[in-house]
Design a protein around this motif. Structure first.
Motif, PDB file in Angstrom:
ATOM      1  N   TYR A   1       0.815  -1.201   0.000  1.00 33.02           N
ATOM      2  CA  TYR A   1       0.000   0.000   0.000  1.00 33.02           C
ATOM      3  C   TYR A   1       0.857   1.263   0.000  1.00 33.02           C
ATOM      4  O   TYR A   1       0.562   2.230  -0.688  1.00 33.02           O
ATOM      5  N   PHE A   2       1.955   1.256   0.758  1.00 34.28           N
ATOM      6  CA  PHE A   2       2.762   2.470   0.893  1.00 34.28           C
ATOM      7  C   PHE A   2       3.731   2.626  -0.268  1.00 34.28           C
ATOM      8  O   PHE A   2       4.221   1.644  -0.820  1.00 34.28           O
TER       9      PHE A   2
ATOM     10  N   ALA B   1       5.755   4.188   4.950  1.00 31.14           N
ATOM     11  CA  ALA B   1       5.307   3.079   5.778  1.00 31.14           C
ATOM     12  C   ALA B   1       5.653   3.332   7.245  1.00 31.14           C
ATOM     13  O   ALA B   1       4.918   2.938   8.144  1.00 31.14           O
TER      14      ALA B   1
ATOM     15  N   MET C   1       3.254   6.531   8.324  1.00 29.89           N
ATOM     16  CA  MET C   1       1.827   6.212   8.253  1.00 29.89           C
ATOM     17  C   MET C   1       0.968   7.453   8.483  1.00 29.89           C
ATOM     18  O   MET C   1       0.005   7.425   9.257  1.00 29.89           O
ATOM     19  N   ASP C   2       1.306   8.549   7.827  1.00 32.56           N
ATOM     20  CA  ASP C   2       0.564   9.812   7.944  1.00 32.56           C
ATOM     21  C   ASP C   2       0.415  10.253   9.395  1.00 32.56           C
ATOM     22  O   ASP C   2      -0.658  10.692   9.820  1.00 32.56           O
TER      23      ASP C   2
ATOM     24  N   HIS D   1       0.474   8.418  12.049  1.00 31.29           N
ATOM     25  CA  HIS D   1       0.064   7.362  12.980  1.00 31.29           C
ATOM     26  C   HIS D   1       1.160   6.327  13.202  1.00 31.29           C
ATOM     27  O   HIS D   1       1.000   5.431  14.023  1.00 31.29           O
TER      28      HIS D   1
ATOM     29  N   TYR E   1       2.426   5.308  16.784  1.00 34.50           N
ATOM     30  CA  TYR E   1       1.438   4.530  17.530  1.00 34.50           C
ATOM     31  C   TYR E   1       1.409   3.080  17.041  1.00 34.50           C
ATOM     32  O   TYR E   1       1.502   2.129  17.813  1.00 34.50           O
ATOM     33  N   VAL E   2       1.265   2.929  15.719  1.00 40.17           N
ATOM     34  CA  VAL E   2       1.130   1.585  15.146  1.00 40.17           C
ATOM     35  C   VAL E   2       2.387   0.761  15.404  1.00 40.17           C
ATOM     36  O   VAL E   2       2.318  -0.369  15.904  1.00 40.17           O
ATOM     37  N   TRP E   3       3.549   1.335  15.082  1.00 37.86           N
ATOM     38  CA  TRP E   3       4.784   0.557  15.211  1.00 37.86           C
ATOM     39  C   TRP E   3       5.101   0.235  16.664  1.00 37.86           C
ATOM     40  O   TRP E   3       5.587  -0.858  16.968  1.00 37.86           O
TER      41      TRP E   3
END
Lengths: 247, 66
Positions: free
Chosen positions: B2-3, B9, B12-13, B15, B18-20
């Motif tokens: 996707y990225f 990646a 993530m804009d 985010h 948080y995600v990682w």
């Protein structure tokens, strides 16, 4: 049928069969987890409302679901050891607790991290979150209670009672998002009715849920193997096993 | 994928952290629950095998050094 139950109560048989299962289940689980994580992190489109933060769902939901399922396993094992005094059920119950605690911890921490960009707060005393925190304390309580007793039989009995009393928390966790409507969203995947999640996001999520179930099974079998060895340390078959062990 | 790039990646804009971090914490905990029982089982087997060797040499286990 009865001979199967008889074997299930036999420590050397259980130790061996768990080893055989682990030999293929463990590699399969690790590969499935890697595929699922890569798929969810890099190959899915972001959520139209939450953006990329939603990607946490691929570990948050599986960890929470299996933390709950693990409690059932622990409660059933506890009931069996209480009613039929089956030693291996006690081993299974004790082995569930640390894994359940770890999974509940993952669900709470990832939920908290997800909450910050989505809800604007790390923590709310919402019914779902609070009941999950109680689940964590129940798991940790079982771990601590085992350590608190010198008499392992009394410890097992006390833990089984604690586990069964703690069962009241389980329906509360399930129903909390419907009973108290607050920040936590209701379930997206339903057994009955429409699932409110796009297939492109659903498939990696289902893979991750399956992988976490497999992960729980692997950890449970590994914990049980270690526990069986420790309890059976004075028996002939363990001595023979240790003699052949090359460190 | 996707990225478009590795940096996209990672961020993530906005985010990304948080995600990682959520995935990193998850990885550490999963590694712990997978490795702990393995280590425990090996330690038990090692201890028992050492005990047996001592017994073979005519020593009473748990009495060494006295």
């Amino acid at each position: 049928m009865w001979s199967f139950f008889h074997k299930l109560g036999s420590p050397p048989w259980l130790y061996r069969i768990a080893g055989t299962i682990l030999r293929w289940l463990l590699p399969v689980t690790i590969v499935a987890l890697c595929v699922g994580v890569t798929w969810g992190l890099l190959y899915t489109a972001p959520d139209f409302r939450q953006g990329n933060s939603y990607r946490i769902i691929y570990i948050h939901v599986p960890a929470a679901a299996v933390a709950l399922a693990g409690y059932y396993v622990m409660a059933i094992a506890g009931a069996v050891s209480l009613i039929w005094k089956m030693k291996m059920a006690d081993v299974a119950m004790k082995s569930c607790a640390p894994i359940g605690a770890a999974l509940t911890f993952i669900a709470l921490v990832t939920g908290s991290i997800w909450g910050k960009p989505t809800w604007g707060t790390w923590w709310v005393w919402d019914a779902r979150i609070t009941s999950m925190l109680i689940l964590l304390f129940l798991y940790l309580g079982v771990v601590a209670l085992y350590e608190a007793y010198d008499n392992k039989e009394a410890a097992g009995k006390a833990c089984a009672v604690l586990t069964l009393v703690g069962m009241v928390n389980i329906p509360i966790i399930y129903k909390s998002v419907d009973w108290w409507y607050s920040l936590h969203q209701p379930a997206s995947i339903k057994m009955t009715g429409d699932t409110t999640i796009d297939p492109s996001m659903l498939y990696p999520l289902l893979l991750m849920i399956a992988s976490f179930y497999a992960l729980f099974t692997c950890c449970l079998l590994m914990n049980m193997r270690a526990e069986i060895l420790e309890r059976e340390a004075r028996t002939g078959w363990v001595k023979k096993l240790a003699l052949g062990y090359r460190s | 994928m996707y990225f478009d790039s590795l940096s996209a990646a990672l961020s993530m804009d906005g985010h990304g952290p948080y995600v990682w971090s959520a995935y990193a914490i998850c990885l550490v905990v999963v590694a712990l629950i997978l490795l702990a029982p393995r280590r425990r089982r090996r330690n038990i087997l090692r201890r028992l095998s050492a005990e047996q060797k001592r017994q073979q040499h005519g020593q009473i286990p748990g009495n060494e050094g006295k």
